[in-house]
Design an enzyme around this catalytic site. Sequence first.
Site, PDB file in Angstrom:
ATOM      1  N   CYS A 115       0.825  -1.208   0.000  1.00 52.47           N
ATOM      2  CA  CYS A 115       0.000   0.000   0.000  1.00 52.47           C
ATOM      3  C   CYS A 115       0.864   1.266   0.000  1.00 52.47           C
ATOM      4  O   CYS A 115       1.628   1.490  -0.932  1.00 52.47           O
ATOM      5  CB  CYS A 115      -0.996  -0.027   1.154  1.00 52.47           C
ATOM      6  SG  CYS A 115      -2.340   1.179   0.978  1.00 52.47           S
ATOM      7  N   HIS A 127      -4.037  -4.618  -0.315  1.00 53.80           N
ATOM      8  CA  HIS A 127      -3.713  -5.178   1.007  1.00 53.80           C
ATOM      9  C   HIS A 127      -3.842  -6.697   0.949  1.00 53.80           C
ATOM     10  O   HIS A 127      -4.949  -7.227   1.049  1.00 53.80           O
ATOM     11  CB  HIS A 127      -4.675  -4.628   2.065  1.00 53.80           C
ATOM     12  CG  HIS A 127      -4.419  -3.211   2.433  1.00 53.80           C
ATOM     13  ND1 HIS A 127      -3.518  -2.850   3.414  1.00 53.80           N
ATOM     14  CD2 HIS A 127      -4.936  -2.065   1.952  1.00 53.80           C
ATOM     15  CE1 HIS A 127      -3.494  -1.532   3.520  1.00 53.80           C
ATOM     16  NE2 HIS A 127      -4.342  -1.032   2.642  1.00 53.80           N
ATOM     17  N   GLU A 154      -3.164  -8.828   3.180  1.00 55.45           N
ATOM     18  CA  GLU A 154      -3.652  -9.349   4.463  1.00 55.45           C
ATOM     19  C   GLU A 154      -5.168  -9.229   4.597  1.00 55.45           C
ATOM     20  O   GLU A 154      -5.768  -9.858   5.477  1.00 55.45           O
ATOM     21  CB  GLU A 154      -2.949  -8.635   5.625  1.00 55.45           C
ATOM     22  CG  GLU A 154      -3.432  -7.227   5.935  1.00 55.45           C
ATOM     23  CD  GLU A 154      -2.867  -6.152   5.014  1.00 55.45           C
ATOM     24  OE1 GLU A 154      -3.104  -4.958   5.298  1.00 55.45           O
ATOM     25  OE2 GLU A 154      -2.193  -6.491   4.021  1.00 55.45           O
TER      26      GLU A 154
END
Length: 214
Positions: A85, A192, A194
């Site tokens: 990011c 992202h 995650e």
Amino acid sequence: MTRQTVAVIDYGMGNLHSVASALSHVAPDTRVIVTDDPTQVADAHRVIFPGVGAIRDCMAEINRLGFGQLLREQIATGKPVLGICVGMQALMEYSEENNGVACIGILPGQVKFFGEHLQDGVPLKVPHMGWNQVEQNPHPLWADIPQSSRFYFVHSYYVHAQDRQLVAATCDYGVRFDAALARDNLFAVQFHPEKSHTAGLQLLKNFLHWDGKA
């Protein structure tokens, strides 16, 4: 066998523990540390450079802590490094955000504002937030991730690499932008992983097994 250590660089920007949690989920035997200690980063087998928020604030902390030079040194060793990011944006030369901010300059290119582009005569809505398809260019970190898989994005600014050979993936949001860049042992993504469920966790798993070569 030495237990692998992954250092998640902490400069006060972002929910770093969600990244650490995702890493521990895909590789329970890996030691994951969230740290602002340059020695721990240098001693780690792999490095993750995340970030969220305004680039001016991020760069202020990166510069204060000397993490730009630290990243250069870690990349120079051939150690696998993953930017996420704003971590990806900070690797570029310059960002239009906050009236213009000089970034670390490890990768050639700029960070531009979505809102300057029109779609059906109307400026693009910012931030670009939610799931979007990513079109991959060949790279080991895409192993077992189907082409056009969706990843989760939250950003108002996007990367445009000067050297188009660095582009490892693109995405379309009214304008086609660089969703991932790769050079040698450095890989960086705008989304992202995650927060991107199966595809994102697979990318993190691939990173933990990557030898740092394209």
